[in-house]
Design a protein around this motif. Structure first.
Motif, PDB file in Angstrom:
ATOM      1  N   SER A 170       7.386  -2.125  12.631  1.00  0.00           N
ATOM      2  CA  SER A 170       7.465  -2.531  11.225  1.00  0.00           C
ATOM      3  C   SER A 170       8.385  -1.607  10.434  1.00  0.00           C
ATOM      4  O   SER A 170       8.344  -0.388  10.612  1.00  0.00           O
ATOM      5  CB  SER A 170       6.069  -2.499  10.595  1.00  0.00           C
ATOM      6  N   PRO A 171       9.173  -2.168   9.505  1.00  0.00           N
ATOM      7  CA  PRO A 171       9.964  -1.329   8.604  1.00  0.00           C
ATOM      8  C   PRO A 171       9.168  -0.845   7.399  1.00  0.00           C
ATOM      9  O   PRO A 171       9.672  -0.050   6.611  1.00  0.00           O
ATOM     10  CB  PRO A 171      11.094  -2.264   8.156  1.00  0.00           C
ATOM     11  N   PRO A 180      14.126   1.556  17.514  1.00  0.00           N
ATOM     12  CA  PRO A 180      13.162   0.701  16.806  1.00  0.00           C
ATOM     13  C   PRO A 180      13.832  -0.604  16.412  1.00  0.00           C
ATOM     14  O   PRO A 180      14.936  -0.599  15.851  1.00  0.00           O
ATOM     15  CB  PRO A 180      12.781   1.532  15.579  1.00  0.00           C
ATOM     16  N   VAL A 181      13.188  -1.713  16.735  1.00  0.00           N
ATOM     17  CA  VAL A 181      13.671  -3.036  16.329  1.00  0.00           C
ATOM     18  C   VAL A 181      12.676  -3.555  15.295  1.00  0.00           C
ATOM     19  O   VAL A 181      11.525  -3.847  15.627  1.00  0.00           O
ATOM     20  CB  VAL A 181      13.778  -3.989  17.536  1.00  0.00           C
ATOM     21  N   PHE A 182      13.123  -3.649  14.063  1.00  0.00           N
ATOM     22  CA  PHE A 182      12.206  -3.976  12.981  1.00  0.00           C
ATOM     23  C   PHE A 182      11.988  -5.485  12.866  1.00  0.00           C
ATOM     24  O   PHE A 182      12.901  -6.289  13.067  1.00  0.00           O
ATOM     25  CB  PHE A 182      12.736  -3.440  11.656  1.00  0.00           C
ATOM     26  N   VAL A 183      10.740  -5.824  12.526  1.00  0.00           N
ATOM     27  CA  VAL A 183      10.340  -7.197  12.222  1.00  0.00           C
ATOM     28  C   VAL A 183       9.673  -7.159  10.853  1.00  0.00           C
ATOM     29  O   VAL A 183       8.837  -6.288  10.589  1.00  0.00           O
ATOM     30  CB  VAL A 183       9.384  -7.751  13.295  1.00  0.00           C
ATOM     31  N   ASP A 184      10.033  -8.089  10.000  1.00  0.00           N
ATOM     32  CA  ASP A 184       9.527  -8.097   8.634  1.00  0.00           C
ATOM     33  C   ASP A 184       8.006  -8.276   8.600  1.00  0.00           C
ATOM     34  O   ASP A 184       7.372  -8.590   9.609  1.00  0.00           O
ATOM     35  CB  ASP A 184      10.219  -9.188   7.817  1.00  0.00           C
ATOM     36  N   ILE A 185       7.424  -8.103   7.414  1.00  0.00           N
ATOM     37  CA  ILE A 185       5.972  -8.029   7.280  1.00  0.00           C
ATOM     38  C   ILE A 185       5.388  -9.281   6.641  1.00  0.00           C
ATOM     39  O   ILE A 185       6.090 -10.081   6.032  1.00  0.00           O
ATOM     40  CB  ILE A 185       5.562  -6.789   6.457  1.00  0.00           C
ATOM     41  N   ASP A 186       4.086  -9.409   6.802  1.00  0.00           N
ATOM     42  CA  ASP A 186       3.325 -10.451   6.136  1.00  0.00           C
ATOM     43  C   ASP A 186       3.136 -10.035   4.663  1.00  0.00           C
ATOM     44  O   ASP A 186       2.723  -8.906   4.400  1.00  0.00           O
ATOM     45  CB  ASP A 186       1.967 -10.606   6.824  1.00  0.00           C
ATOM     46  N   PRO A 187       3.419 -10.916   3.701  1.00  0.00           N
ATOM     47  CA  PRO A 187       3.359 -10.511   2.296  1.00  0.00           C
ATOM     48  C   PRO A 187       1.948 -10.259   1.772  1.00  0.00           C
ATOM     49  O   PRO A 187       1.787  -9.642   0.712  1.00  0.00           O
ATOM     50  CB  PRO A 187       4.006 -11.690   1.559  1.00  0.00           C
ATOM     51  N   LEU A 188       0.915 -10.711   2.496  1.00  0.00           N
ATOM     52  CA  LEU A 188      -0.458 -10.462   2.070  1.00  0.00           C
ATOM     53  C   LEU A 188      -1.008  -9.164   2.638  1.00  0.00           C
ATOM     54  O   LEU A 188      -1.557  -8.330   1.915  1.00  0.00           O
ATOM     55  CB  LEU A 188      -1.362 -11.626   2.480  1.00  0.00           C
ATOM     56  N   THR A 189      -0.876  -8.991   3.958  1.00  0.00           N
ATOM     57  CA  THR A 189      -1.489  -7.836   4.620  1.00  0.00           C
ATOM     58  C   THR A 189      -0.590  -6.615   4.632  1.00  0.00           C
ATOM     59  O   THR A 189      -1.075  -5.491   4.830  1.00  0.00           O
ATOM     60  CB  THR A 189      -1.845  -8.175   6.073  1.00  0.00           C
ATOM     61  N   PHE A 190       0.711  -6.799   4.485  1.00  0.00           N
ATOM     62  CA  PHE A 190       1.733  -5.758   4.595  1.00  0.00           C
ATOM     63  C   PHE A 190       1.920  -5.279   6.031  1.00  0.00           C
ATOM     64  O   PHE A 190       2.664  -4.314   6.282  1.00  0.00           O
ATOM     65  CB  PHE A 190       1.449  -4.552   3.688  1.00  0.00           C
ATOM     66  N   ASN A 191       1.261  -5.926   6.986  1.00  0.00           N
ATOM     67  CA  ASN A 191       1.435  -5.598   8.400  1.00  0.00           C
ATOM     68  C   ASN A 191       2.535  -6.454   9.009  1.00  0.00           C
ATOM     69  O   ASN A 191       2.963  -7.463   8.426  1.00  0.00           O
ATOM     70  CB  ASN A 191       0.122  -5.808   9.164  1.00  0.00           C
ATOM     71  N   PHE A 198       5.236   1.908   0.570  1.00  0.00           N
ATOM     72  CA  PHE A 198       6.135   2.869   1.157  1.00  0.00           C
ATOM     73  C   PHE A 198       7.562   2.516   0.751  1.00  0.00           C
ATOM     74  O   PHE A 198       7.819   1.391   0.328  1.00  0.00           O
ATOM     75  CB  PHE A 198       6.062   2.776   2.692  1.00  0.00           C
ATOM     76  N   ALA A 199       8.502   3.425   0.979  1.00  0.00           N
ATOM     77  CA  ALA A 199       9.913   3.078   0.912  1.00  0.00           C
ATOM     78  C   ALA A 199      10.301   2.457   2.254  1.00  0.00           C
ATOM     79  O   ALA A 199       9.888   2.946   3.305  1.00  0.00           O
ATOM     80  CB  ALA A 199      10.751   4.325   0.643  1.00  0.00           C
ATOM     81  N   PRO A 200      11.084   1.366   2.266  1.00  0.00           N
ATOM     82  CA  PRO A 200      11.455   0.735   3.538  1.00  0.00           C
ATOM     83  C   PRO A 200      12.163   1.720   4.474  1.00  0.00           C
ATOM     84  O   PRO A 200      13.097   2.417   4.055  1.00  0.00           O
ATOM     85  CB  PRO A 200      12.397  -0.395   3.111  1.00  0.00           C
ATOM     86  N   GLU A 212      20.539  -3.601   2.336  1.00  0.00           N
ATOM     87  CA  GLU A 212      19.560  -4.298   1.517  1.00  0.00           C
ATOM     88  C   GLU A 212      19.641  -5.789   1.811  1.00  0.00           C
ATOM     89  O   GLU A 212      20.727  -6.344   1.966  1.00  0.00           O
ATOM     90  CB  GLU A 212      19.813  -4.026   0.038  1.00  0.00           C
ATOM     91  N   GLY A 213      18.463  -6.411   1.922  1.00  0.00           N
ATOM     92  CA  GLY A 213      18.411  -7.831   2.260  1.00  0.00           C
ATOM     93  C   GLY A 213      18.091  -8.104   3.713  1.00  0.00           C
ATOM     94  O   GLY A 213      17.776  -9.237   4.074  1.00  0.00           O
ATOM     95  N   ASP A 214      18.116  -7.069   4.572  1.00  0.00           N
ATOM     96  CA  ASP A 214      17.838  -7.286   6.005  1.00  0.00           C
ATOM     97  C   ASP A 214      16.384  -7.695   6.232  1.00  0.00           C
ATOM     98  O   ASP A 214      16.098  -8.503   7.118  1.00  0.00           O
ATOM     99  CB  ASP A 214      18.152  -6.011   6.802  1.00  0.00           C
ATOM    100  N   PHE A 215      15.446  -7.117   5.465  1.00  0.00           N
ATOM    101  CA  PHE A 215      14.023  -7.439   5.608  1.00  0.00           C
ATOM    102  C   PHE A 215      13.468  -7.699   4.212  1.00  0.00           C
ATOM    103  O   PHE A 215      12.876  -6.817   3.588  1.00  0.00           O
ATOM    104  CB  PHE A 215      13.283  -6.312   6.338  1.00  0.00           C
ATOM    105  N   PRO A 216      13.667  -8.913   3.717  1.00  0.00           N
ATOM    106  CA  PRO A 216      13.409  -9.205   2.300  1.00  0.00           C
ATOM    107  C   PRO A 216      11.956  -9.044   1.868  1.00  0.00           C
ATOM    108  O   PRO A 216      11.703  -8.636   0.727  1.00  0.00           O
ATOM    109  CB  PRO A 216      13.891 -10.649   2.132  1.00  0.00           C
ATOM    110  N   VAL A 217      10.997  -9.376   2.739  1.00  0.00           N
ATOM    111  CA  VAL A 217       9.600  -9.239   2.335  1.00  0.00           C
ATOM    112  C   VAL A 217       9.250  -7.759   2.169  1.00  0.00           C
ATOM    113  O   VAL A 217       8.640  -7.354   1.172  1.00  0.00           O
ATOM    114  CB  VAL A 217       8.651  -9.918   3.349  1.00  0.00           C
TER     115      VAL A 217
END
Length: 371
Positions: free
Chosen positions: A79-80, A97-108, A316-318, A333-338
């Motif tokens: 996670s980022p 590290p290969v980042f995958v964006d997060i769920d907007p509710l859980t932040f996971n 956190f800061a991304p 900026e914009g790579d992982f919008p959530v």
């Protein structure tokens, strides 16, 4: 202005002071019996066969990465939106590290986006229980099994949490807890690797102690190792905290409930997510501003809270927008919008076991005025 309500504070009683003082009256300040006792008690509390006490959570993550054989050119999905150590531990071994964006509710990490990033270089998934709320570990386990990947649980913020009836720290090949002073329990500095894999546990024990195996002399080293040990002094503090852990977690639940009762329904703010599938262990209390607020608005609110003597922070800061990640991997900026949207609108409010109701009301009242 002097901070009147600090962001965090450890919960230390006379029991901790007595246990630490007792160790100071012995010759065993490190590599002594309290380390073993602490490890046994942590393993029992979590529900794992092995626990390896280490100097901090970052050290524990590094040991897990090395013990699993993750190295140069290997990719690990993570996670980022986390403390930077959950990605840095891969760079220590020249992994990526290969980042995958997060769920907007859980932040996971968003489990629906993981499989698109899997390729022949992928060796593991490193999930993070962000702010003490467990990731979707059943789906993470299914994905890891389907693609023959190792699974690592960063539970540094989640001691005492549960996911569908299973304790945080019992998923995957290994997990790590952190005991920094702002965590649910503390050893001053420290952490613990937990696992059911005896070989992985043996490697972690060896590498935390300069590469020595059990029974080796002080100047014998079987492999590359580090000084990632935790002292008996720290472990005595941890033993006392573990004896009080039910009390400590209950106090933190109460403080979180005070906040949620007073903030729920406040226009422009969303309280931390909850669901029947997961039991959060309260590490921090981080509500989310609505999308009508910009990052500048959020920062102005943080400055105003600080100016009124209330400790607060953006959490956190991304990771991908940290300077050296931009320079090394070319993130923009914009790579992982959530992640970027959430990170621009979070407000960590004062949170610790002994926070008083009147202080919560002061914080909430001030925040209401600012919103």
């Amino acid at each position: 202005m002097q901070i009147q309500v600090p962001l965090s504070s450890p919960d230390i009683s006379e029991l901790e002071i007595a246990y630490v003082t007792a160790v100071l009256r012995t010759p065993n300040l490190s590599l002594g019996p309290k380390v073993v006792e602490f490890e046994e008690k942590i393993a029992r509390f979590v529900g794992r066969k092995h626990a390896i006490a280490v100097s901090n959570g970052t050290a524990g993550l590094h040991l897990i990465i090395r013990a699993l054989g993750i190295g140069e050119g290997d990719e690990v999905i993570t996670s980022p939106f986390s403390f930077v150590a959950s990605a840095n531990c891969l760079l220590f071994e020249r992994g990526k590290p290969v980042f995958v964006d997060i769920d907007p509710l859980t932040f996971n990490i968003d489990v629906t986006k993981i499989e698109k990033q899997i390729n022949p270089k992928t060796k593991a998934i490193l999930g993070v229980d962000v702010f003490g709320y467990p990731a979707e570990w059943d789906e993470l386990e299914r994905i890891a099994d389907r693609h023959n990947l190792q699974l690592i649980e960063d539970s540094c913020e989640a001691l005492g949490a549960e996911y569908k009836g299973r304790n945080a720290g019992t998923f995957g090949n290994a997990a790590i807890f952190s005991f920094y002073p702002n965590k649910q329990m503390t050893t001053g500095e420290g952490g613990t690797v937990v696992t059911d894999d005896g070989d992985l546990a043996r490697l972690c024990r060896s590498m935390r102690n300069q590469g020595r195996e059990d029974g080796d002399g002080w100047l014998e080293h079987q492999r590359l190792g580090y000084n990632y040990r935790l002292s008996d002094i720290n472990c005595a503090l941890g033993i006392a905290q573990l004896e009080r852990i039910a009390e400590i977690l209950a106090k933190r639940d109460k403080v979180a409930r005070w906040y949620s009762e007073r903030l729920k329904g406040l226009e422009g703010l969303r309280v931390p997510h909850s669901s029947s599938a997961a039991k959060r262990s309260w590490f921090v209390y981080v509500p989310l501003l609505s999308e009508r607020y910009s990052a500048k608005d959020r920062n102005n609110i943080l400055d105003a809270l600080s100016g009124k003597g209330i400790g607060c922070r953006n959490y956190f800061a991304p990771i991908h927008l940290q300077r050296f990640y931009r320079e090394r991997f070319g993130y923009r900026e914009g790579d992982f919008p959530v992640t970027e949207s959430v990170a621009a609108r979070t407000i960590a409010l004062p949170f610790y076991s002994n926070l008083q109701k009147v202080q919560v009301e002061q914080v909430v009242g001030t925040l209401r005025q600012l919103l």
